[in-house]
Design an enzyme around this catalytic site. Structure first.
Site, PDB file in Angstrom:
ATOM      1  N   HIS A  99      85.897  85.444  81.377  1.00  0.00           N
ATOM      2  CA  HIS A  99      85.137  84.833  80.286  1.00  0.00           C
ATOM      3  C   HIS A  99      83.628  84.984  80.519  1.00  0.00           C
ATOM      4  O   HIS A  99      82.879  85.335  79.606  1.00  0.00           O
ATOM      5  CB  HIS A  99      85.527  83.352  80.164  1.00  0.00           C
ATOM      6  CG  HIS A  99      84.818  82.621  79.083  1.00  0.00           C
ATOM      7  ND1 HIS A  99      85.152  82.767  77.755  1.00  0.00           N
ATOM      8  CD2 HIS A  99      83.792  81.733  79.120  1.00  0.00           C
ATOM      9  CE1 HIS A  99      84.359  81.996  77.026  1.00  0.00           C
ATOM     10  NE2 HIS A  99      83.527  81.370  77.830  1.00  0.00           N
ATOM     11  N   VAL A 117      75.121  80.373  81.760  1.00  0.00           N
ATOM     12  CA  VAL A 117      76.540  80.688  81.862  1.00  0.00           C
ATOM     13  C   VAL A 117      76.859  80.792  83.354  1.00  0.00           C
ATOM     14  O   VAL A 117      76.316  81.655  84.042  1.00  0.00           O
ATOM     15  CB  VAL A 117      76.890  82.012  81.153  1.00  0.00           C
ATOM     16  CG1 VAL A 117      78.385  82.264  81.190  1.00  0.00           C
ATOM     17  CG2 VAL A 117      76.371  82.020  79.717  1.00  0.00           C
ATOM     18  N   SER A 136      75.966  79.340  74.807  1.00  0.00           N
ATOM     19  CA  SER A 136      75.182  80.567  74.960  1.00  0.00           C
ATOM     20  C   SER A 136      75.638  81.675  74.018  1.00  0.00           C
ATOM     21  O   SER A 136      74.819  82.468  73.549  1.00  0.00           O
ATOM     22  CB  SER A 136      75.223  81.053  76.409  1.00  0.00           C
ATOM     23  OG  SER A 136      74.500  80.164  77.233  1.00  0.00           O
ATOM     24  N   PHE A 137      76.922  81.742  73.721  1.00  0.00           N
ATOM     25  CA  PHE A 137      77.415  82.762  72.799  1.00  0.00           C
ATOM     26  C   PHE A 137      76.713  82.657  71.446  1.00  0.00           C
ATOM     27  O   PHE A 137      76.448  83.673  70.799  1.00  0.00           O
ATOM     28  CB  PHE A 137      78.938  82.628  72.628  1.00  0.00           C
ATOM     29  CG  PHE A 137      79.548  83.736  71.835  1.00  0.00           C
ATOM     30  CD1 PHE A 137      79.818  84.968  72.425  1.00  0.00           C
ATOM     31  CD2 PHE A 137      79.847  83.569  70.495  1.00  0.00           C
ATOM     32  CE1 PHE A 137      80.371  86.006  71.693  1.00  0.00           C
ATOM     33  CE2 PHE A 137      80.408  84.610  69.751  1.00  0.00           C
ATOM     34  CZ  PHE A 137      80.666  85.821  70.356  1.00  0.00           C
ATOM     35  N   GLU A 138      76.377  81.447  71.018  1.00  0.00           N
ATOM     36  CA  GLU A 138      75.742  81.224  69.717  1.00  0.00           C
ATOM     37  C   GLU A 138      74.233  81.474  69.731  1.00  0.00           C
ATOM     38  O   GLU A 138      73.570  81.400  68.693  1.00  0.00           O
ATOM     39  CB  GLU A 138      76.037  79.806  69.224  1.00  0.00           C
ATOM     40  CG  GLU A 138      77.495  79.578  68.861  1.00  0.00           C
ATOM     41  CD  GLU A 138      78.415  79.388  70.067  1.00  0.00           C
ATOM     42  OE1 GLU A 138      79.609  79.731  69.944  1.00  0.00           O
ATOM     43  OE2 GLU A 138      77.943  78.912  71.130  1.00  0.00           O
ATOM     44  N   GLU A 175      86.371  81.356  87.154  1.00  0.00           N
ATOM     45  CA  GLU A 175      87.486  82.071  87.773  1.00  0.00           C
ATOM     46  C   GLU A 175      88.066  83.161  86.878  1.00  0.00           C
ATOM     47  O   GLU A 175      88.942  83.905  87.308  1.00  0.00           O
ATOM     48  CB  GLU A 175      88.587  81.068  88.144  1.00  0.00           C
ATOM     49  CG  GLU A 175      88.152  80.066  89.188  1.00  0.00           C
ATOM     50  CD  GLU A 175      89.223  79.049  89.505  1.00  0.00           C
ATOM     51  OE1 GLU A 175      90.327  79.128  88.919  1.00  0.00           O
ATOM     52  OE2 GLU A 175      88.962  78.163  90.321  1.00  0.00           O
ATOM     53  N   THR A 176      87.570  83.259  85.639  1.00  0.00           N
ATOM     54  CA  THR A 176      88.122  84.256  84.717  1.00  0.00           C
ATOM     55  C   THR A 176      87.043  85.218  84.253  1.00  0.00           C
ATOM     56  O   THR A 176      85.863  85.043  84.545  1.00  0.00           O
ATOM     57  CB  THR A 176      88.732  83.558  83.479  1.00  0.00           C
ATOM     58  OG1 THR A 176      87.667  82.988  82.709  1.00  0.00           O
ATOM     59  CG2 THR A 176      89.716  82.470  83.880  1.00  0.00           C
ATOM     60  N   TRP A 216      75.438  73.775  75.959  1.00  0.00           N
ATOM     61  CA  TRP A 216      76.361  73.878  77.077  1.00  0.00           C
ATOM     62  C   TRP A 216      75.550  73.936  78.375  1.00  0.00           C
ATOM     63  O   TRP A 216      74.522  74.592  78.425  1.00  0.00           O
ATOM     64  CB  TRP A 216      77.211  75.134  76.936  1.00  0.00           C
ATOM     65  CG  TRP A 216      78.396  75.161  77.844  1.00  0.00           C
ATOM     66  CD1 TRP A 216      78.501  75.860  79.007  1.00  0.00           C
ATOM     67  CD2 TRP A 216      79.623  74.460  77.675  1.00  0.00           C
ATOM     68  NE1 TRP A 216      79.721  75.636  79.577  1.00  0.00           N
ATOM     69  CE2 TRP A 216      80.438  74.774  78.770  1.00  0.00           C
ATOM     70  CE3 TRP A 216      80.118  73.589  76.697  1.00  0.00           C
ATOM     71  CZ2 TRP A 216      81.714  74.259  78.923  1.00  0.00           C
ATOM     72  CZ3 TRP A 216      81.383  73.087  76.850  1.00  0.00           C
ATOM     73  CH2 TRP A 216      82.175  73.421  77.952  1.00  0.00           C
TER      74      TRP A 216
END
Length: 158
Positions: A97, A90, A65-67, A94-95, A31
């Site tokens: 997350h 990352v 990045s989560f992985e 806007e959230t 990503w």
């Protein structure tokens, strides 16, 4: 010192150890590939310029990045791997997350390092914008990948 005042590719040679026989895994998030490829290249070049043999650098890509945490764990559990470098980016959105992902990745990477008693390095950018990421991935502030690699090298000399 804030990175706005420092080139990330400039670091002290203090505590740099001989790593010519060490093996490094670099786990790279797919990503934000433009950024993570530049970070990976910086890390790899820093390892090579500090004497690491090309055949002792192992790359494993993960979707995001989560992985990175599970990818780092898979790499760290290999006895022949001396250090793991996690590369990701990352970008603030806007959230919330962003907050959840960054927290999970930082905690996950820390847990892997402690579980396997090996350096597992957090080479993850958490900028507000794409431009800030590019500035830290070989742009005007140097390359955070360089910093991640030299951190891994220094930790092996501890």
């Amino acid at each position: 010192m804030a990175s706005a005042e420092k080139n990330l590719s400039q670091f002290s040679q203090k505590n740099v150890t001989d790593v010519s026989e060490k093996r490094f895994a670099i786990v790279v998030s797919e990503w934000n590939e433009e950024v993570t490829e530049a970070l990976y290249n910086g890390a790899k070049e820093t390892l090579l310029s500090n004497g690491v043999k090309p055949e002792n650098i192992y790359r494993k890509d993960v979707p995001g990045s989560f992985e990175l945490s599970i990818g780092a764990q898979w790499a760290a559990q290999v006895d022949e791997i001396d250090a793991v470098i996690c590369i990701g980016c990352v970008i603030q959105g806007e959230t919330k997350h962003f907050d959840f992902i960054c927290d999970a990745v930082a905690q996950g990477i820390t847990n892997v390092s402690l579980k396997y008693n090996k350096p597992v390095i957090f080479g993850v950018l958490t900028p507000n914008t794409q431009q800030q990421a590019l500035d830290r991935a070989g742009g005007k502030y140097g390359n955070k990948g360089d910093e991640a690699a030299i951190t891994a090298i220094k930790m092996l000399g501890f």
